[in-house]
Design a protein around this motif. Structure first.
Motif, PDB file in Angstrom:
ATOM      1  N   TYR A  49      83.341  60.582  13.897  1.00  0.00           N
ATOM      2  CA  TYR A  49      82.877  59.757  15.003  1.00  0.00           C
ATOM      3  C   TYR A  49      82.038  58.637  14.422  1.00  0.00           C
ATOM      4  O   TYR A  49      80.956  58.910  13.908  1.00  0.00           O
ATOM      5  N   PRO A  50      82.571  57.377  14.441  1.00  0.00           N
ATOM      6  CA  PRO A  50      83.907  56.996  14.898  1.00  0.00           C
ATOM      7  C   PRO A  50      84.971  57.506  13.912  1.00  0.00           C
ATOM      8  O   PRO A  50      84.657  57.866  12.787  1.00  0.00           O
ATOM      9  N   GLN A  51      86.215  57.471  14.370  1.00  0.00           N
ATOM     10  CA  GLN A  51      87.285  58.090  13.606  1.00  0.00           C
ATOM     11  C   GLN A  51      87.404  57.484  12.194  1.00  0.00           C
ATOM     12  O   GLN A  51      87.417  56.265  12.034  1.00  0.00           O
ATOM     13  N   PHE A  52      87.449  58.378  11.199  1.00  0.00           N
ATOM     14  CA  PHE A  52      87.656  58.002   9.791  1.00  0.00           C
ATOM     15  C   PHE A  52      86.554  57.091   9.240  1.00  0.00           C
ATOM     16  O   PHE A  52      86.788  56.289   8.349  1.00  0.00           O
ATOM     17  N   TRP A  53      85.323  57.231   9.802  1.00  0.00           N
ATOM     18  CA  TRP A  53      84.226  56.365   9.357  1.00  0.00           C
ATOM     19  C   TRP A  53      83.985  56.462   7.849  1.00  0.00           C
ATOM     20  O   TRP A  53      83.757  55.459   7.174  1.00  0.00           O
ATOM     21  N   ASP A  54      84.075  57.706   7.317  1.00  0.00           N
ATOM     22  CA  ASP A  54      83.721  57.884   5.902  1.00  0.00           C
ATOM     23  C   ASP A  54      84.856  57.416   4.987  1.00  0.00           C
ATOM     24  O   ASP A  54      84.609  56.789   3.954  1.00  0.00           O
ATOM     25  N   VAL A  55      86.095  57.665   5.405  1.00  0.00           N
ATOM     26  CA  VAL A  55      87.228  57.217   4.591  1.00  0.00           C
ATOM     27  C   VAL A  55      87.202  55.691   4.504  1.00  0.00           C
ATOM     28  O   VAL A  55      87.424  55.098   3.442  1.00  0.00           O
ATOM     29  N   LYS A  56      86.872  55.058   5.618  1.00  0.00           N
ATOM     30  CA  LYS A  56      86.861  53.589   5.634  1.00  0.00           C
ATOM     31  C   LYS A  56      85.727  53.029   4.774  1.00  0.00           C
ATOM     32  O   LYS A  56      85.902  52.011   4.095  1.00  0.00           O
ATOM     33  N   ALA A  57      84.570  53.690   4.814  1.00  0.00           N
ATOM     34  CA  ALA A  57      83.449  53.206   3.989  1.00  0.00           C
ATOM     35  C   ALA A  57      83.754  53.422   2.505  1.00  0.00           C
ATOM     36  O   ALA A  57      83.472  52.557   1.665  1.00  0.00           O
ATOM     37  N   GLY A 114      80.697  46.335   4.917  1.00  0.00           N
ATOM     38  CA  GLY A 114      80.796  47.173   6.111  1.00  0.00           C
ATOM     39  C   GLY A 114      82.053  46.825   6.880  1.00  0.00           C
ATOM     40  O   GLY A 114      82.847  45.981   6.463  1.00  0.00           O
ATOM     41  N   TYR A 115      82.234  47.496   7.992  1.00  0.00           N
ATOM     42  CA  TYR A 115      83.372  47.175   8.858  1.00  0.00           C
ATOM     43  C   TYR A 115      82.981  47.526  10.291  1.00  0.00           C
ATOM     44  O   TYR A 115      82.078  48.329  10.529  1.00  0.00           O
ATOM     45  N   MET A 116      83.660  46.899  11.220  1.00  0.00           N
ATOM     46  CA  MET A 116      83.390  47.163  12.639  1.00  0.00           C
ATOM     47  C   MET A 116      84.489  48.060  13.197  1.00  0.00           C
ATOM     48  O   MET A 116      85.654  47.662  13.240  1.00  0.00           O
ATOM     49  N   PRO A 117      84.155  49.289  13.618  1.00  0.00           N
ATOM     50  CA  PRO A 117      85.198  50.146  14.179  1.00  0.00           C
ATOM     51  C   PRO A 117      85.793  49.527  15.448  1.00  0.00           C
ATOM     52  O   PRO A 117      85.087  48.838  16.200  1.00  0.00           O
ATOM     53  N   ALA A 118      87.093  49.800  15.659  1.00  0.00           N
ATOM     54  CA  ALA A 118      87.722  49.358  16.914  1.00  0.00           C
ATOM     55  C   ALA A 118      87.218  50.235  18.057  1.00  0.00           C
ATOM     56  O   ALA A 118      86.766  51.365  17.829  1.00  0.00           O
ATOM     57  N   ASP A 119      87.312  49.727  19.287  1.00  0.00           N
ATOM     58  CA  ASP A 119      86.780  50.473  20.440  1.00  0.00           C
ATOM     59  C   ASP A 119      87.353  51.878  20.530  1.00  0.00           C
ATOM     60  O   ASP A 119      86.634  52.833  20.810  1.00  0.00           O
ATOM     61  N   ASP A 120      88.676  52.016  20.282  1.00  0.00           N
ATOM     62  CA  ASP A 120      89.277  53.338  20.474  1.00  0.00           C
ATOM     63  C   ASP A 120      88.805  54.359  19.432  1.00  0.00           C
ATOM     64  O   ASP A 120      88.925  55.556  19.625  1.00  0.00           O
ATOM     65  N   GLU A 121      88.224  53.891  18.346  1.00  0.00           N
ATOM     66  CA  GLU A 121      87.733  54.838  17.328  1.00  0.00           C
ATOM     67  C   GLU A 121      86.465  55.567  17.775  1.00  0.00           C
ATOM     68  O   GLU A 121      86.054  56.555  17.180  1.00  0.00           O
ATOM     69  N   TRP A 122      85.813  55.057  18.822  1.00  0.00           N
ATOM     70  CA  TRP A 122      84.591  55.697  19.327  1.00  0.00           C
ATOM     71  C   TRP A 122      84.866  56.633  20.503  1.00  0.00           C
ATOM     72  O   TRP A 122      83.955  57.320  20.968  1.00  0.00           O
ATOM     73  N   THR A 123      86.095  56.628  21.024  1.00  0.00           N
ATOM     74  CA  THR A 123      86.296  57.251  22.339  1.00  0.00           C
ATOM     75  C   THR A 123      86.454  58.780  22.310  1.00  0.00           C
ATOM     76  O   THR A 123      86.371  59.415  23.344  1.00  0.00           O
ATOM     77  N   CYS A 139      74.105  45.554  12.318  1.00  0.00           N
ATOM     78  CA  CYS A 139      73.720  46.906  11.893  1.00  0.00           C
ATOM     79  C   CYS A 139      74.872  47.884  12.119  1.00  0.00           C
ATOM     80  O   CYS A 139      75.089  48.795  11.322  1.00  0.00           O
ATOM     81  N   VAL A 140      75.601  47.679  13.212  1.00  0.00           N
ATOM     82  CA  VAL A 140      76.750  48.557  13.512  1.00  0.00           C
ATOM     83  C   VAL A 140      77.793  48.412  12.402  1.00  0.00           C
ATOM     84  O   VAL A 140      78.366  49.384  11.923  1.00  0.00           O
ATOM     85  N   GLU A 141      77.990  47.171  11.992  1.00  0.00           N
ATOM     86  CA  GLU A 141      78.963  46.893  10.938  1.00  0.00           C
ATOM     87  C   GLU A 141      78.485  47.447   9.592  1.00  0.00           C
ATOM     88  O   GLU A 141      79.263  47.998   8.816  1.00  0.00           O
ATOM     89  N   ALA A 142      77.194  47.354   9.325  1.00  0.00           N
ATOM     90  CA  ALA A 142      76.689  47.680   7.986  1.00  0.00           C
ATOM     91  C   ALA A 142      76.430  49.163   7.767  1.00  0.00           C
ATOM     92  O   ALA A 142      76.628  49.657   6.656  1.00  0.00           O
ATOM     93  N   CYS A 143      75.970  49.884   8.773  1.00  0.00           N
ATOM     94  CA  CYS A 143      75.607  51.287   8.536  1.00  0.00           C
ATOM     95  C   CYS A 143      76.866  52.074   8.139  1.00  0.00           C
ATOM     96  O   CYS A 143      77.789  52.215   8.939  1.00  0.00           O
ATOM     97  N   PRO A 144      76.927  52.595   6.913  1.00  0.00           N
ATOM     98  CA  PRO A 144      78.152  53.302   6.510  1.00  0.00           C
ATOM     99  C   PRO A 144      78.348  54.592   7.298  1.00  0.00           C
ATOM    100  O   PRO A 144      79.482  55.068   7.427  1.00  0.00           O
ATOM    101  N   TYR A 145      77.255  55.158   7.807  1.00  0.00           N
ATOM    102  CA  TYR A 145      77.336  56.413   8.575  1.00  0.00           C
ATOM    103  C   TYR A 145      77.650  56.149  10.043  1.00  0.00           C
ATOM    104  O   TYR A 145      77.782  57.066  10.832  1.00  0.00           O
ATOM    105  N   LYS A 146      77.666  54.870  10.402  1.00  0.00           N
ATOM    106  CA  LYS A 146      77.970  54.414  11.767  1.00  0.00           C
ATOM    107  C   LYS A 146      77.034  55.069  12.778  1.00  0.00           C
ATOM    108  O   LYS A 146      77.458  55.626  13.797  1.00  0.00           O
TER     109      LYS A 146
END
Ligand code: SF4
Ligand code: SF4
Ligand code: SF4
Length: 422
Positions: free
Chosen positions: A71-79, A130-139, A218-225
């Motif tokens: 949460y969000p989906q695949f946050w750690d793989v993406k970081a 960092g990266y910005m998760p898409a909306d559906d990754e938080w749902t 901050c949302v984009e930068a925090c690797p732990y989201k």
């Protein structure tokens, strides 16, 4: 960028600001081996802090099933991929007999701050990769709940039959997550408004709601989201470390520092939160009688989550024993084998300290052990091991005793008049 010392990496690293450390640091140890995945912690936080309009998808505490959940989906793989793209194949460690300044050896790869410096320059537009998760990754915060790793990475194809340690072919585990109140927060580094700050008194990282303009850096930068944007107020919010409880201002605490809501509610007794004293150089003040200090620095049984990101997170995890070691090493660094060895055959002191998880809502600053009789002996991994029914006593900030318990769980007999009471 200025150079700061990151003890989890065993070296200096680039960070956009000079180091300035708090006097005390909010920290916690989670024993992954004991988590039930019941989400009581998650709901304790939600019902306290994020039950309002615009916070529907905001889970400051969440518990996800690894390897697929997130949460969000695949946050750690993406970081992790951001690091790999910036420095292919370079995220390695030089392991050596660690001293206090480099307990896990030295990290030879790059951090998310160094990746940004490499890509955008010393004074570039971005301070953190960092990266910005898409909306559906938080749902779907608990997506892939209880889904084990399948054969050759294929979900839902499981190996049947018995499983033996040291690692199972089919496995999953629960990862409990909240803001790590990092020593070098990525959220703070990325904020162009300087709206994020780390408190001197306890190291809790907060977002000034008046200064924030909702740029979501901050949302984009925090690797732990763990910094999240709220559409209704158009500013970002994050875990506040339940600071009124830590300050002793909760009506129930009678002035004494209390553990946070998510910690105090834990059904599985997997969580211990506290405060550790910090020296001017950012190292932890040596105090073997502080249970967190003992577990992280002396026994080294609890490890930081993804130390390679470079934020020096202050959440520590006792790794799950049944999970393949390569997976655990990329998640918790090279200290995994020693941590599991310690947990599998704990020292007399460590076994006693682990009885202090969730025996009080007050923060335990110090422990003492009164020795008891030997009650059991066996061999573990071919070595003799004995269990003693020691008594462990926890003390509060004022030095007064707040709790005592024994290694063998005490038997409480409910009086007849309360026969049906809970
Ligand atoms: S976990 Fe993320 S939000 Fe929390 S302090 Fe670290 S970088 Fe900031
Ligand atoms: S420390 Fe408090 S605010 Fe933070 S996740 Fe736990 S309950 Fe929520
Ligand atoms: S309350 Fe404790 S046992 Fe339950 S999910 Fe949270 S951390 Fe795990």
């Amino acid at each position: 960028m200025p150079q700061v010392y990151n003890w989890q990496l065993g070296r200096e690293m680039s960070y956009p600001y000079e180091a300035r450390h708090p006097q005390w640091q909010f920290a916690f140890v989670f024993n992954i081996n004991r988590c039930l995945g019941c989400q009581t912690c998650t709901v304790a936080c939600k019902s306290t802090w994020t039950f309002s309009k615009g916070q529907e998808y905001m889970w400051w505490n969440n518990v996800e099933t690894k390897p697929y959940g997130g949460y969000p989906q695949f946050w750690d793989v993406k970081a992790l991929r951001l690091l790999e793209d910036a420095n292919p194949g370079g995220q390695t460690w030089t392991e050596k007999a660690g001293d206090a300044k480099a307990p896990y050896g030295t990290y030879d790869g790059i951090t998310l701050f160094e990746g940004a410096e490499r890509r955008f320059g010393d004074d570039g537009s971005r301070r953190v990769l960092g990266y910005m998760p898409a909306d559906d990754e938080w749902t779907a915060p608990n997506i892939y709940e209880d889904t084990p790793k399948g054969e050759k990475g294929v979900r839902n194809q499981f190996r049947h039959g018995s499983a033996m340690l040291p690692s199972h072919d089919t496995w999953f585990f629960y990862l409990q997550r909240l803001c790590n109140h990092c020593s070098y927060p990525a959220c703070l580094a990325a904020c162009p408004r300087k709206a994020i700050y780390k408190r001197q008194e306890d190291g809790i990282v907060l977002i000034d709601q008046n200064r924030c303009r909702g740029y979501k850096k901050c949302v984009e930068a925090c690797p732990y989201k763990k910094s999240l944007y709220r559409g209704t107020t158009r500013v970002s919010e994050k875990c506040v470390g339940c600071y009124p409880r830590v300050e002793g201002k909760d009506p129930m605490s009678e002035g004494a520092p209390m553990e946070t809501r998510c910690m105090a509610a834990c059904i599985g007794k997997i969580r211990m939160q506290g405060l550790v004293a910090v020296n001017e150089d950012g190292s932890w003040t040596e105090d073997k009688s502080n249970p967190l200090y003992y577990m992280v620095k002396v026994a080294k049984v609890a490890l930081p989550l993804y130390p390679q990101f470079g934020t020096e997170p202050n959440g520590y995890y006792i790794p799950p024993r049944w999970v393949p070691r390569p997976y655990l090493r990329q998640m918790f660094g090279p200290g995994v084998d020693q941590a599991i060895e310690q947990y599998t055959a704990p020292s007399r002191e460590l076994l006693a300290i682990m009885q202090l998880f969730r025996v009080s809502r007050r923060i335990i600053f110090k422990y003492e052990i009164e020795e008891g009789e030997k009650v059991y002996e066996t061999t573990i991994n071919g070595k003799p091991w004995a269990m003693y029914n020691d008594t462990v006593i926890g003390f509060g900030k004022d030095g007064k005793e707040i709790v005592r318990t024994t290694v063998e769980e005490p038997l409480h007999v409910r009086p007849d008049k309360h026969a049906n009471a809970i």
